[in-house]
Write a protein that holds these residues in place. Structure first.
Motif, PDB file in Angstrom:
ATOM      1  N   ALA A 162      26.700  43.852  41.259  1.00 41.96           N
ATOM      2  CA  ALA A 162      27.278  43.871  42.609  1.00 41.96           C
ATOM      3  C   ALA A 162      28.258  42.664  42.703  1.00 41.96           C
ATOM      4  O   ALA A 162      27.726  41.811  41.937  1.00 41.96           O
ATOM      5  CB  ALA A 162      26.393  44.073  43.550  1.00 41.96           C
ATOM      6  N   PRO A 163      29.266  42.812  43.103  1.00 38.39           N
ATOM      7  CA  PRO A 163      30.293  41.445  43.327  1.00 38.39           C
ATOM      8  C   PRO A 163      29.208  40.513  43.893  1.00 38.39           C
ATOM      9  O   PRO A 163      29.819  39.148  43.478  1.00 38.39           O
ATOM     10  CB  PRO A 163      31.469  42.109  44.552  1.00 38.39           C
ATOM     11  CG  PRO A 163      31.267  43.557  43.967  1.00 38.39           C
ATOM     12  CD  PRO A 163      29.822  43.966  44.167  1.00 38.39           C
TER      13      PRO A 163
ATOM     14  N   GLY B  87      28.490  36.382  33.829  1.00 40.72           N
ATOM     15  CA  GLY B  87      29.675  36.044  34.679  1.00 40.72           C
ATOM     16  C   GLY B  87      29.382  36.624  36.022  1.00 40.72           C
ATOM     17  O   GLY B  87      29.088  37.773  36.275  1.00 40.72           O
ATOM     18  N   ALA B  88      29.749  35.785  36.648  1.00 38.13           N
ATOM     19  CA  ALA B  88      29.548  36.025  38.175  1.00 38.13           C
ATOM     20  C   ALA B  88      30.785  37.117  38.843  1.00 38.13           C
ATOM     21  O   ALA B  88      31.925  37.124  38.260  1.00 38.13           O
ATOM     22  CB  ALA B  88      29.882  34.823  39.292  1.00 38.13           C
ATOM     23  N   GLY B  89      30.425  37.907  39.834  1.00 39.56           N
ATOM     24  CA  GLY B  89      31.301  38.777  40.351  1.00 39.56           C
ATOM     25  C   GLY B  89      32.218  38.119  41.187  1.00 39.56           C
ATOM     26  O   GLY B  89      32.551  36.905  41.491  1.00 39.56           O
ATOM     27  N   PHE B  90      33.031  38.970  42.143  1.00 37.40           N
ATOM     28  CA  PHE B  90      33.978  38.060  43.091  1.00 37.40           C
ATOM     29  C   PHE B  90      34.038  39.190  44.231  1.00 37.40           C
ATOM     30  O   PHE B  90      34.431  40.576  44.027  1.00 37.40           O
ATOM     31  CB  PHE B  90      35.275  38.141  42.316  1.00 37.40           C
ATOM     32  CG  PHE B  90      36.382  37.562  43.512  1.00 37.40           C
ATOM     33  CD1 PHE B  90      36.536  36.482  43.897  1.00 37.40           C
ATOM     34  CD2 PHE B  90      37.350  38.690  43.669  1.00 37.40           C
ATOM     35  CE1 PHE B  90      37.665  36.046  44.644  1.00 37.40           C
ATOM     36  CE2 PHE B  90      38.493  38.277  44.452  1.00 37.40           C
ATOM     37  CZ  PHE B  90      38.622  36.833  45.091  1.00 37.40           C
ATOM     38  N   ALA B  91      34.124  38.566  45.500  1.00 37.12           N
ATOM     39  CA  ALA B  91      34.482  39.345  46.633  1.00 37.12           C
ATOM     40  C   ALA B  91      35.344  38.436  47.267  1.00 37.12           C
ATOM     41  O   ALA B  91      35.131  37.638  47.919  1.00 37.12           O
ATOM     42  CB  ALA B  91      33.175  39.677  47.465  1.00 37.12           C
TER      43      ALA B  91
ATOM     44  N   ALA C  46      36.060  34.403  39.781  1.00 37.58           N
ATOM     45  CA  ALA C  46      35.032  33.442  40.495  1.00 37.58           C
ATOM     46  C   ALA C  46      35.191  31.965  39.959  1.00 37.58           C
ATOM     47  O   ALA C  46      34.915  31.195  40.887  1.00 37.58           O
ATOM     48  CB  ALA C  46      33.727  34.002  39.795  1.00 37.58           C
ATOM     49  N   ALA C  47      35.633  31.618  38.786  1.00 37.49           N
ATOM     50  CA  ALA C  47      35.535  30.355  38.387  1.00 37.49           C
ATOM     51  C   ALA C  47      36.881  29.486  39.168  1.00 37.49           C
ATOM     52  O   ALA C  47      36.685  28.509  39.846  1.00 37.49           O
ATOM     53  CB  ALA C  47      36.253  30.214  36.888  1.00 37.49           C
TER      54      ALA C  47
ATOM     55  N   THR D 246      43.030  43.795  44.387  1.00 30.93           N
ATOM     56  CA  THR D 246      41.947  43.922  44.010  1.00 30.93           C
ATOM     57  C   THR D 246      41.184  42.920  44.625  1.00 30.93           C
ATOM     58  O   THR D 246      41.183  41.682  44.529  1.00 30.93           O
ATOM     59  CB  THR D 246      41.612  43.621  42.207  1.00 30.93           C
ATOM     60  OG1 THR D 246      42.385  44.601  41.685  1.00 30.93           O
ATOM     61  CG2 THR D 246      40.191  43.489  41.979  1.00 30.93           C
ATOM     62  N   THR D 247      39.882  43.402  45.227  1.00 31.45           N
ATOM     63  CA  THR D 247      39.536  42.782  46.485  1.00 31.45           C
ATOM     64  C   THR D 247      38.059  42.413  45.944  1.00 31.45           C
ATOM     65  O   THR D 247      37.290  41.449  46.560  1.00 31.45           O
ATOM     66  CB  THR D 247      39.471  42.985  47.700  1.00 31.45           C
ATOM     67  OG1 THR D 247      38.714  44.490  47.928  1.00 31.45           O
ATOM     68  CG2 THR D 247      40.965  43.179  48.308  1.00 31.45           C
ATOM     69  N   THR D 248      37.159  43.066  45.008  1.00 26.63           N
ATOM     70  CA  THR D 248      36.034  43.093  44.481  1.00 26.63           C
ATOM     71  C   THR D 248      35.915  43.192  42.951  1.00 26.63           C
ATOM     72  O   THR D 248      36.752  44.215  42.562  1.00 26.63           O
ATOM     73  CB  THR D 248      35.147  43.921  45.264  1.00 26.63           C
ATOM     74  OG1 THR D 248      35.285  45.381  44.819  1.00 26.63           O
ATOM     75  CG2 THR D 248      34.961  43.882  46.702  1.00 26.63           C
TER      76      THR D 248
END
Length: 456
Positions: A325-326, A359-363, A399-400, A197-199
């Motif tokens: 969006a991420p 909550g923040a996304g992640f890329a 993200a944390a 999982t990348t995003t």
């Protein structure tokens, strides 16, 4: 891209893991029987018991273990050194679970693991106690000859928002520092095809309250001239999408997902979309679910049908869940959503918007030798190359970790598949895929150890 290492022991790992599977499954079933629901309304002694059971499993593998609390549910931190000069891998999972819901919806008791057609059913059997056991499997596969240093962090409140995670990272972060971080709380693409999982999309959850009157009044006497709050709320919510179902909030970011084969037929089968109900939005299906914003009304406070009367309702509220969006900043997204709701108040109704959660996304930056070894380890286990996927759901703790450990390679993996039904009734784990997950993690240890021992 660097050439992945090939450790000499790799050919033996699958047979080793296969021999470990009966005990791994027995330990997984024992964990699953602990109803460690972390919502405050449930008995929290079960969460304590789950933490202790996890700690005992790690102690048995020779790790130094402590159970920590920083204002919330217990988390388990464990560590064992590897060879001198070897990298350290941090392994994340969580031992708390979602409530079972109505037990009548389950085909077998939610906390009594039951096998049917090659799947193990039970609350937490997949999400995420199988993640814990995948980490245990990798340790057992290398027992006495661990090629890397390993730190294990098993959280106890992921299902209720990880409120104390930031404090844990602040106070115990030095214990969790690693070269690679494996976060085992995601999914694979399909049975037989592994995925990284990348995003991940981020999350904004708000409560919007619409008021039109200072008290309820007779709908026959005043209806037609005076608006009620429920109708005003419905009209306001309807402005959040265009005719095709795209989100109309201005200023939100949007992206394009990976070009993977994902048909509307597969979407309908996996989601349970009713015949005749169309999909919404535009662009590729995966972009709509992984990289574009979405908005869902997840709850409404208004008189129920059973208790309604012929009254113009003065105030009504709705809870809205927006996935972003991420790479979207959650505060920017909240500001855009709040502005839209205030600007589109129907008939001059009073509108209040409060932020309920974010909550923040992640890329991920998926280049580098650790990612190369991870992809090779997946291929070792499944016999096929992994794919990079996005996930539309939000996992803010990812993200944390990325913020706290910016130099670590973050690998978001998981034991789930499209039929897992995590959080729903009849949650299950595909036992064949679980074995592959265990082999892949053991192979990752071997590959990272072999790479570290290669001549410079």
């Amino acid at each position: 891209m660097s050439e992945p290492a090939v450790p000499a022991s790799l050919s033996d790992l699958r047979e080793t893991v296969r021999g470990l599977m009966p005990q791994l499954r027995a330990d997984l079933e024992a964990l699953t029987r602990i109803p460690s629901v972390s919502l405050p309304a449930f008995d929290q002694s079960h969460v304590d018991a789950s933490a202790e059971a996890t700690a005992e499993l790690l102690r048995a593998e020779g790790l130094d273990v402590e159970i920590v609390r920083e204002g919330g549910a217990p988390a388990v931190i464990a560590h064992i050194d590897g060879p001198e000069g070897a990298p350290t891998v941090m392994l994340y999972a969580h031992h708390d679970v979602q409530p079972p819901g109505d037990e009548a919806d389950w085909e077998s008791a939610p906390f009594e693991p039951t096998e049917r057609d090659g799947r193990l059913y039970g609350r937490g059997a997949a999400d995420d106690k199988a993640g814990i056991m995948a980490h245990i499997a990798a340790l057992r596969a290398h027992r006495g000859n661990l090629p890397v240093g390993v730190t294990v962090f098993v959280e106890g409140e992921e299902e209720v928002g990880s409120d104390s995670l930031m404090t844990i990272l602040e106070r115990h972060g030095d214990k969790l520092a690693a070269d690679a971080i494996v976060l085992a709380d995601s999914t694979n693409w399909e049975i037989g095809t592994p995925a990284l999982t990348t995003t991940l999309r981020g999350l904004i959850r708000v409560v919007v309250t619409v008021s039109t009157l200072d008290h309820g009044i007779h709908s026959g006497m005043f209806g037609g001239a005076v608006p009620d709050a429920v109708t005003a709320l419905v009209r306001l919510i309807s402005t959040l999408h265009d005719e095709d179902g795209n989100v109309t909030v201005a200023g939100l970011k949007s992206g394009e997902a990976a070009d993977l084969d994902f048909s509307e037929e597969r979407l309908r089968e996996e989601s349970g979309l009713l015949d005749g109900v169309s999909t919404i939005g535009s662009g590729s299906l995966l972009s709509r679910m992984w990289t574009k914003p979405s908005l869902t009304t997840i709850g409404i406070n208004a008189p129920s049908v059973e208790k309604s009367s012929n009254t113009l309702v003065p105030t009504a509220s709705a809870k809205l869940s927006m996935r972003i969006a991420p790479d979207e900043n959650p505060q920017d997204a909240f500001a855009a959503l709040e502005k839209h709701l205030l600007d589109n108040a129907p008939w001059g109704a009073r509108v209040e918007v409060s932020l309920d959660d974010q909550g923040a996304g992640f890329a991920a930056d998926v280049d580098g030798p650790i990612y190369d070894e991870a992809r090779a380890a997946f291929a070792d286990a499944w016999g096929t190359e992994p794919v990079d996927i996005g996930v539309g759901g939000s996992i803010p703790f990812v993200a944390a970790f990325a913020e706290r450990f910016p130099d670590a390679a973050i690998l978001v993996t998981g034991v789930e598949d499209p039929d897992t039904r995590a959080h729903g009734a009849n949650e299950s784990l595909h036992l064949g895929e679980f074995e592959n997950v265990c082999v892949a993690e053991a192979a990752l240890f071997a590959r990272l150890g072999a790479r570290a021992s290669e001549p410079a």
